[in-house]
Design a protein around this motif. Structure first.
Motif, PDB file in Angstrom:
ATOM      1  N   GLU A   1      -6.005  -3.089  -4.519  1.00  0.00           N
ATOM      2  CA  GLU A   1      -4.780  -3.277  -3.749  1.00  0.00           C
ATOM      3  C   GLU A   1      -4.860  -4.625  -3.036  1.00  0.00           C
ATOM      4  OE1 GLU A   1      -2.722  -1.171   0.145  1.00  0.00           O
ATOM      5  OE2 GLU A   1      -4.723  -0.569  -0.480  1.00  0.00           O
ATOM      6  N   VAL A   2      -3.879  -5.468  -3.267  1.00  0.00           N
ATOM      7  CA  VAL A   2      -3.842  -6.763  -2.574  1.00  0.00           C
ATOM      8  C   VAL A   2      -3.176  -6.527  -1.218  1.00  0.00           C
ATOM      9  CG1 VAL A   2      -3.006  -9.127  -2.614  1.00  0.00           C
ATOM     10  CG2 VAL A   2      -3.741  -8.038  -4.735  1.00  0.00           C
ATOM     11  N   VAL A   3      -3.928  -6.800  -0.154  1.00  0.00           N
ATOM     12  CA  VAL A   3      -3.424  -6.536   1.196  1.00  0.00           C
ATOM     13  C   VAL A   3      -2.867  -7.785   1.872  1.00  0.00           C
ATOM     14  CG1 VAL A   3      -4.894  -4.525   1.540  1.00  0.00           C
ATOM     15  CG2 VAL A   3      -5.735  -6.775   2.198  1.00  0.00           C
ATOM     16  N   GLY A   4      -3.056  -8.945   1.263  1.00  0.00           N
ATOM     17  CA  GLY A   4      -2.520 -10.160   1.860  1.00  0.00           C
ATOM     18  C   GLY A   4      -2.889 -11.397   1.075  1.00  0.00           C
ATOM     19  N   ARG A   5      -2.258 -12.493   1.486  1.00  0.00           N
ATOM     20  CA  ARG A   5      -2.505 -13.783   0.834  1.00  0.00           C
ATOM     21  C   ARG A   5      -2.248 -14.857   1.868  1.00  0.00           C
ATOM     22  NH1 ARG A   5       0.874 -17.598  -1.162  1.00  0.00           N
ATOM     23  NH2 ARG A   5       2.696 -16.290  -0.913  1.00  0.00           N
ATOM     24  N   THR A   6      -3.063 -15.904   1.856  1.00  0.00           N
ATOM     25  CA  THR A   6      -2.871 -16.996   2.800  1.00  0.00           C
ATOM     26  C   THR A   6      -3.312 -18.309   2.181  1.00  0.00           C
ATOM     27  OG1 THR A   6      -3.212 -17.692   5.094  1.00  0.00           O
ATOM     28  CG2 THR A   6      -5.128 -16.846   3.934  1.00  0.00           C
ATOM     29  N   ILE A   7      -2.913 -19.388   2.828  1.00  0.00           N
ATOM     30  CA  ILE A   7      -3.344 -20.735   2.439  1.00  0.00           C
ATOM     31  C   ILE A   7      -4.171 -21.286   3.587  1.00  0.00           C
ATOM     32  CG2 ILE A   7      -2.611 -23.072   1.855  1.00  0.00           C
ATOM     33  CD1 ILE A   7       0.021 -21.837   0.830  1.00  0.00           C
ATOM     34  N   VAL A   8      -5.353 -21.809   3.266  1.00  0.00           N
ATOM     35  CA  VAL A   8      -6.244 -22.385   4.273  1.00  0.00           C
ATOM     36  C   VAL A   8      -6.509 -23.839   3.894  1.00  0.00           C
ATOM     37  CG1 VAL A   8      -8.521 -22.208   5.343  1.00  0.00           C
ATOM     38  CG2 VAL A   8      -7.327 -20.141   4.651  1.00  0.00           C
ATOM     39  N   PRO A   9      -6.376 -24.780   4.846  1.00  0.00           N
ATOM     40  CA  PRO A   9      -6.644 -26.191   4.526  1.00  0.00           C
ATOM     41  C   PRO A   9      -8.113 -26.447   4.227  1.00  0.00           C
ATOM     42  CG  PRO A   9      -6.092 -25.937   6.854  1.00  0.00           C
ATOM     43  CD  PRO A   9      -5.940 -24.587   6.223  1.00  0.00           C
ATOM     44  N   ASP A  10      -8.404 -27.587   3.631  1.00  0.00           N
ATOM     45  CA  ASP A  10      -9.780 -27.974   3.329  1.00  0.00           C
ATOM     46  C   ASP A  10     -10.481 -28.370   4.640  1.00  0.00           C
ATOM     47  OD1 ASP A  10      -9.622 -27.640   0.556  1.00  0.00           O
ATOM     48  OD2 ASP A  10      -8.684 -29.579   0.329  1.00  0.00           O
ATOM     49  N   ASP A  11     -10.906 -27.379   5.361  1.00  0.00           N
ATOM     50  CA  ASP A  11     -11.578 -27.580   6.645  1.00  0.00           C
ATOM     51  C   ASP A  11     -12.775 -26.644   6.676  1.00  0.00           C
ATOM     52  OD1 ASP A  11     -12.463 -27.607   9.260  1.00  0.00           O
ATOM     53  OD2 ASP A  11     -10.462 -27.524  10.137  1.00  0.00           O
ATOM     54  N   GLN A  12     -13.984 -27.216   6.658  1.00  0.00           N
ATOM     55  CA  GLN A  12     -15.184 -26.403   6.582  1.00  0.00           C
ATOM     56  C   GLN A  12     -15.281 -25.386   7.710  1.00  0.00           C
ATOM     57  OE1 GLN A  12     -18.526 -29.046   6.180  1.00  0.00           O
ATOM     58  NE2 GLN A  12     -18.232 -29.248   3.982  1.00  0.00           N
ATOM     59  N   GLU A  13     -14.838 -25.736   8.901  1.00  0.00           N
ATOM     60  CA  GLU A  13     -14.910 -24.805  10.015  1.00  0.00           C
ATOM     61  C   GLU A  13     -13.989 -23.599   9.790  1.00  0.00           C
ATOM     62  OE1 GLU A  13     -14.443 -26.515  13.876  1.00  0.00           O
ATOM     63  OE2 GLU A  13     -15.834 -28.144  13.431  1.00  0.00           O
ATOM     64  N   GLN A  14     -12.775 -23.839   9.309  1.00  0.00           N
ATOM     65  CA  GLN A  14     -11.857 -22.743   9.045  1.00  0.00           C
ATOM     66  C   GLN A  14     -12.346 -21.860   7.908  1.00  0.00           C
ATOM     67  OE1 GLN A  14      -7.893 -24.720   8.819  1.00  0.00           O
ATOM     68  NE2 GLN A  14      -7.360 -23.072  10.239  1.00  0.00           N
ATOM     69  N   LEU A  15     -13.101 -22.450   7.002  1.00  0.00           N
ATOM     70  CA  LEU A  15     -13.632 -21.675   5.884  1.00  0.00           C
ATOM     71  C   LEU A  15     -14.945 -20.968   6.244  1.00  0.00           C
ATOM     72  CD1 LEU A  15     -12.921 -24.173   2.979  1.00  0.00           C
ATOM     73  CD2 LEU A  15     -11.686 -22.070   3.515  1.00  0.00           C
ATOM     74  N   GLY A  16     -15.433 -21.186   7.454  1.00  0.00           N
ATOM     75  CA  GLY A  16     -16.672 -20.536   7.890  1.00  0.00           C
ATOM     76  C   GLY A  16     -17.917 -21.166   7.293  1.00  0.00           C
TER      77      GLY A  16
ATOM     78  N   GLY B   1     -10.301  21.273 -18.696  1.00  0.00           N
ATOM     79  CA  GLY B   1     -10.752  22.288 -17.761  1.00  0.00           C
ATOM     80  C   GLY B   1     -11.294  21.722 -16.459  1.00  0.00           C
ATOM     81  N   ILE B   2     -11.042  20.475 -16.210  1.00  0.00           N
ATOM     82  CA  ILE B   2     -11.527  19.836 -14.979  1.00  0.00           C
ATOM     83  C   ILE B   2     -10.382  19.857 -13.970  1.00  0.00           C
ATOM     84  CG2 ILE B   2     -12.416  17.710 -13.956  1.00  0.00           C
ATOM     85  CD1 ILE B   2     -13.469  17.012 -16.805  1.00  0.00           C
ATOM     86  N   GLY B   3     -10.545  20.659 -12.928  1.00  0.00           N
ATOM     87  CA  GLY B   3      -9.496  20.812 -11.940  1.00  0.00           C
ATOM     88  C   GLY B   3      -9.780  20.099 -10.637  1.00  0.00           C
ATOM     89  N   GLU B   4     -10.960  19.514 -10.540  1.00  0.00           N
ATOM     90  CA  GLU B   4     -11.327  18.828  -9.302  1.00  0.00           C
ATOM     91  C   GLU B   4     -12.169  17.611  -9.638  1.00  0.00           C
ATOM     92  OE1 GLU B   4     -14.028  20.076  -5.511  1.00  0.00           O
ATOM     93  OE2 GLU B   4     -12.601  21.577  -6.235  1.00  0.00           O
ATOM     94  N   VAL B   5     -11.858  16.481  -9.017  1.00  0.00           N
ATOM     95  CA  VAL B   5     -12.614  15.254  -9.258  1.00  0.00           C
ATOM     96  C   VAL B   5     -12.837  14.521  -7.946  1.00  0.00           C
ATOM     97  CG1 VAL B   5     -11.782  14.927 -11.623  1.00  0.00           C
ATOM     98  CG2 VAL B   5     -10.529  13.906  -9.726  1.00  0.00           C
ATOM     99  N   TRP B   6     -13.875  13.715  -7.918  1.00  0.00           N
ATOM    100  CA  TRP B   6     -14.126  12.834  -6.775  1.00  0.00           C
ATOM    101  C   TRP B   6     -13.297  11.579  -6.967  1.00  0.00           C
ATOM    102  CZ3 TRP B   6     -17.224  13.801  -2.586  1.00  0.00           C
ATOM    103  CH2 TRP B   6     -18.027  14.933  -2.673  1.00  0.00           C
ATOM    104  N   VAL B   7     -12.686  11.115  -5.917  1.00  0.00           N
ATOM    105  CA  VAL B   7     -11.919   9.869  -5.987  1.00  0.00           C
ATOM    106  C   VAL B   7     -12.336   8.955  -4.846  1.00  0.00           C
ATOM    107  CG1 VAL B   7      -9.920  10.897  -7.124  1.00  0.00           C
ATOM    108  CG2 VAL B   7     -10.010  10.814  -4.634  1.00  0.00           C
ATOM    109  N   ARG B   8     -12.079   7.684  -5.015  1.00  0.00           N
ATOM    110  CA  ARG B   8     -12.369   6.682  -3.983  1.00  0.00           C
ATOM    111  C   ARG B   8     -11.087   5.926  -3.678  1.00  0.00           C
ATOM    112  NH1 ARG B   8     -17.955   5.714  -3.362  1.00  0.00           N
ATOM    113  NH2 ARG B   8     -19.165   6.611  -5.037  1.00  0.00           N
ATOM    114  N   ARG B   9     -11.039   5.408  -2.464  1.00  0.00           N
ATOM    115  CA  ARG B   9      -9.905   4.581  -2.088  1.00  0.00           C
ATOM    116  C   ARG B   9      -9.942   3.291  -2.900  1.00  0.00           C
ATOM    117  NH1 ARG B   9      -9.209   2.643   3.992  1.00  0.00           N
ATOM    118  NH2 ARG B   9     -10.702   1.106   3.315  1.00  0.00           N
ATOM    119  N   ARG B  10      -8.772   2.737  -3.187  1.00  0.00           N
ATOM    120  CA  ARG B  10      -8.703   1.501  -3.961  1.00  0.00           C
ATOM    121  C   ARG B  10      -9.376   0.353  -3.209  1.00  0.00           C
ATOM    122  NH1 ARG B  10      -2.756   0.479  -6.007  1.00  0.00           N
ATOM    123  NH2 ARG B  10      -2.185   1.006  -3.895  1.00  0.00           N
ATOM    124  N   VAL B  11      -9.954  -0.557  -3.966  1.00  0.00           N
ATOM    125  CA  VAL B  11     -10.558  -1.761  -3.411  1.00  0.00           C
ATOM    126  C   VAL B  11      -9.454  -2.586  -2.773  1.00  0.00           C
ATOM    127  CG1 VAL B  11     -11.767  -3.894  -4.002  1.00  0.00           C
ATOM    128  CG2 VAL B  11     -12.343  -1.769  -5.183  1.00  0.00           C
TER     129      VAL B  11
END
Length: 88
Positions: A71-86, A12-22
């Motif tokens: 939802e996977v929105v992307g994938r990348t490869i980052v070198p072992d560089d502390q600056e690029q990793l923030g 008997g549940i005709g309405e529910v709250w939903v959230r966008r996928r992570v």
């Protein structure tokens, strides 16, 4: 999920709250990692001391198959560089 709709209606549940996928962006780290497009590139990579990136691809596919709320929105490869990793 689609199979949840009939169960909700039967209760008997005709309405529910939903959230966008992570949304997830997968980052593989390592200066030795490369992405290959053809089988011939694999041998060349190994000879040159590189490693074919596979773990981030596995994670991306695992999430797509078994985590319906993400939802996977992307994938990348980052070198072992502390600056690029923030990192300081």
């Amino acid at each position: 999920m689609p199979w949840d709709i009939p169960a909700l209606l039967e209760l008997g549940i005709g309405e529910v709250w939903v959230r966008r996928r992570v949304r997830i962006f997968v980052v593989a780290t390592g200066s030795e990692l490369i992405e290959v497009k053809t089988p011939g590139e694999v041998l060349s990579a190994i000879i040159n001391g590189k490693v074919v990136e596979s773990t981030a691809s596995f994670v991306r596919n695992y999430i797509s198959m078994y985590v319906p709320y993400a939802e996977v929105v992307g994938r990348t490869i980052v070198p072992d560089d502390q600056e690029q990793l923030g990192m300081p």
